[in-house]
Design an enzyme around this catalytic site. Structure first.
Site, PDB file in Angstrom:
ATOM      1  N   SER A 143      15.196  24.017  17.953  1.00 15.28           N
ATOM      2  CA  SER A 143      14.608  22.922  18.735  1.00 15.28           C
ATOM      3  C   SER A 143      13.127  23.198  18.966  1.00 15.28           C
ATOM      4  O   SER A 143      12.693  24.357  18.939  1.00 15.28           O
ATOM      5  CB  SER A 143      15.315  22.804  20.097  1.00 15.28           C
ATOM      6  N   TYR A 156      17.778  26.026  28.641  1.00 11.23           N
ATOM      7  CA  TYR A 156      17.948  25.655  27.235  1.00 11.23           C
ATOM      8  C   TYR A 156      16.959  26.346  26.301  1.00 11.23           C
ATOM      9  O   TYR A 156      17.353  26.887  25.258  1.00 11.23           O
ATOM     10  CB  TYR A 156      17.840  24.136  27.122  1.00 11.23           C
TER      11      TYR A 156
END
Length: 258
Positions: A143, A156
């Site tokens: 990501s 995250y």
């Protein structure tokens, strides 16, 4: 033109929706046999049937990737049904965004368990047969959170930074033995999770417009665009690319906001 993954077998995790299902559909069109791994077995089975009805070879297997035993069982099932796994796509992931001081231990562990350990569990399960064949491609879906920190997104990005580190470490560890390990870092992609985020906002359309304007290309990315990046990295066309992360974010991470 010859299919780019002809005679190859791919295991795709998180295959039942979003980026994972887009990768599965593209890989099937490019000739790969597929093992579709997801915690939602019903959704994975539905996709497998749809692909089979279109003439592709696909099976569904179930596992929570944070559970190493479940992963090993699912990989064994896939190998028994399809043969050696040539390609692993680690697409399974969950969004965990919490205040650091109120984050529960369970959420911390779940974030790392799925987003980081899950990729390792799957890699560890397929690596022995890849090493025996001196051939294998692993693509981890990381990501932009693994490159830049967005306030309010903890923990995250901790897992995604780790996943990029795992990519580099494994890629170099086995480079001389025919294995390549790369990752893709998507930015804002119009997945079901992104749609749910927009719908949770007080004014969904306003938030969608705001996010779109932050992108240099002035549009949100699609799952298929990430899938094509995965196809390239998983194919022999990328045979000299290893231990590398590819940003697929429309250029947003390169833009300086004054």
């Amino acid at each position: 033109m010859k299919p780019r993954l002809e005679n190859k077998t791919a295991l795709i995790t998180g295959a039942a929706s979003g980026i994972g299902s887009a990768i599965a559909e593209l890989f099937a069109r490019e000739g790969a046999s597929l093992a579709l791994l997801d915690v939602d077995i019903a959704a994975a089975e539905t996709l497998a049937r749809e692909l089979a009805d279109s003439g592709h070879r696909a099976i569904a297997v179930q596992a929570d990737v944070s559970d190493a035993d479940e992963v090993q069982h699912a990989v064994t099932q896939a190998q028994e049904a399809l043969g050696r796994i040539d390609i692993l796509i680690n697409g399974a992931g969950i969004n965990v965004f919490r205040d650091p001081l109120t984050l529960s231990e369970a959420d911390w562990q779940r974030n790392l368990g799925v987003n980081l350990q899950g990729a390792w569990h799957c890699a560890r399960a397929v690596l022995p047969s890849m090493l025996e064949a001196s051939y294998g491609h692993i693509v981890n879906i990381a990501s932009v959170h693994g490159h830049k920190i967005i306030p309010g997104s903890f923990p995250y990005p901790v897992a995604k930074h780790g996943l990029i580190g795992l990519t580099r470490a494994l890629g170099l560890e086995y480079a001389a033995r025919g294995i390549r390990v790369n990752s893709i870092s998507p930015g804002l992609i119009l997945t079901p999770a992104a749609e749910r985020y927009f719908e949770s906002c007080p004014d969904p359309e306003a938030e969608r417009r705001r996010q779109t304007e932050l992108l240099p290309c002035k549009r949100i990315g699609t799952s298929e665009e990430v899938a094509y990046a995965a196809l390239f990295l998983a194919s022999d066309e990328a045979r000299f690319i290893n231990a590398t992360d590819l940003l697929v974010d429309g250029g947003r991470s390169q833009l300086y906001h004054a």
